[in-house]
Design a protein around this motif. Structure first.
Motif, PDB file in Angstrom:
ATOM      1  N   GLU A  12     -15.590  46.326 -29.435  1.00 28.17           N
ATOM      2  CA  GLU A  12     -16.828  45.615 -29.769  1.00 28.17           C
ATOM      3  C   GLU A  12     -18.087  46.288 -29.223  1.00 28.17           C
ATOM      4  O   GLU A  12     -19.197  45.821 -29.480  1.00 28.17           O
ATOM      5  CB  GLU A  12     -16.763  44.177 -29.242  1.00 28.17           C
ATOM      6  N   ARG A  14     -19.697  49.184 -29.805  1.00 31.59           N
ATOM      7  CA  ARG A  14     -20.637  49.744 -30.777  1.00 31.59           C
ATOM      8  C   ARG A  14     -21.377  48.635 -31.525  1.00 31.59           C
ATOM      9  O   ARG A  14     -22.555  48.756 -31.841  1.00 31.59           O
ATOM     10  CB  ARG A  14     -19.890  50.663 -31.756  1.00 31.59           C
ATOM     11  N   ARG A  15     -20.681  47.538 -31.809  1.00 28.31           N
ATOM     12  CA  ARG A  15     -21.322  46.407 -32.482  1.00 28.31           C
ATOM     13  C   ARG A  15     -22.413  45.784 -31.618  1.00 28.31           C
ATOM     14  O   ARG A  15     -23.485  45.441 -32.119  1.00 28.31           O
ATOM     15  CB  ARG A  15     -20.263  45.368 -32.828  1.00 28.31           C
ATOM     16  N   ASP A  18     -25.416  48.235 -31.696  1.00 26.36           N
ATOM     17  CA  ASP A  18     -26.170  48.160 -32.955  1.00 26.36           C
ATOM     18  C   ASP A  18     -26.972  46.866 -33.055  1.00 26.36           C
ATOM     19  O   ASP A  18     -28.106  46.867 -33.532  1.00 26.36           O
ATOM     20  CB  ASP A  18     -25.227  48.280 -34.151  1.00 26.36           C
TER      21      ASP A  18
END
Length: 145
Positions: A12, A14-15, A18
């Protein structure tokens, strides 16, 4: 007293990165600071720096050096298709496999031609120019009188 920060699993991270960067796309250090005050995981600083440096939108927007050439005048000509100016436009939104466009303009008549390109290698540009311009109008610089 520091407030508790949730641990983010690797799947999770990278989410989270972003989502927090949102529309502003701050620099790598500011992003790392923003995320590390709210979440925790090992190597949060290096992950944020790596991802921020790999962001294409940031690379395009945060240019610190702009090179510009001096304006020059072109010699007048009375022969059509003696001198042409070529340019590559893109990357553009893909249309099939084409992302670029090669344009050629005759200096005297201002006749414009454009051809789609999949890539902008020298071979592809040369092939498009030969197939599109030179096969129909001849080689630039050739005397047509």
């Amino acid at each position: 007293m520091p407030r508790p920060r949730p641990f983010v699993p690797a799947s999770e991270r990278r989410r989270v990165f972003d989502a927090l960067r949102g529309l502003s796309h701050p620099g790598s250090r500011a992003t790392a600071r923003l995320i590390s005050t709210r979440f925790a995981w090992s190597r949060v600083q290096s992950d944020c720096c790596t991802w921020a440096r790999a962001c294409l939108r940031c690379q395009r927007a945060k240019i610190t050096r702009h090179d510009s050439s001096l304006l020059q005048s072109f010699a007048a000509t009375s022969l059509r298709f003696r001198y042409i100016h070529i340019d590559i436009i893109g990357p553009l939104p893909p249309a099939k496999s084409y992302r670029y466009c090669l344009t050629a303009t005759d200096r005297l008549s201002r006749w414009v031609e454009a051809w789609p390109l999949e890539s902008i290698t020298a071979e592809d540009v040369t092939q498009a120019l030969f197939a599109g311009w030179i096969s129909r109008f001849g080689s630039p610089g050739k005397n047509y009188n």
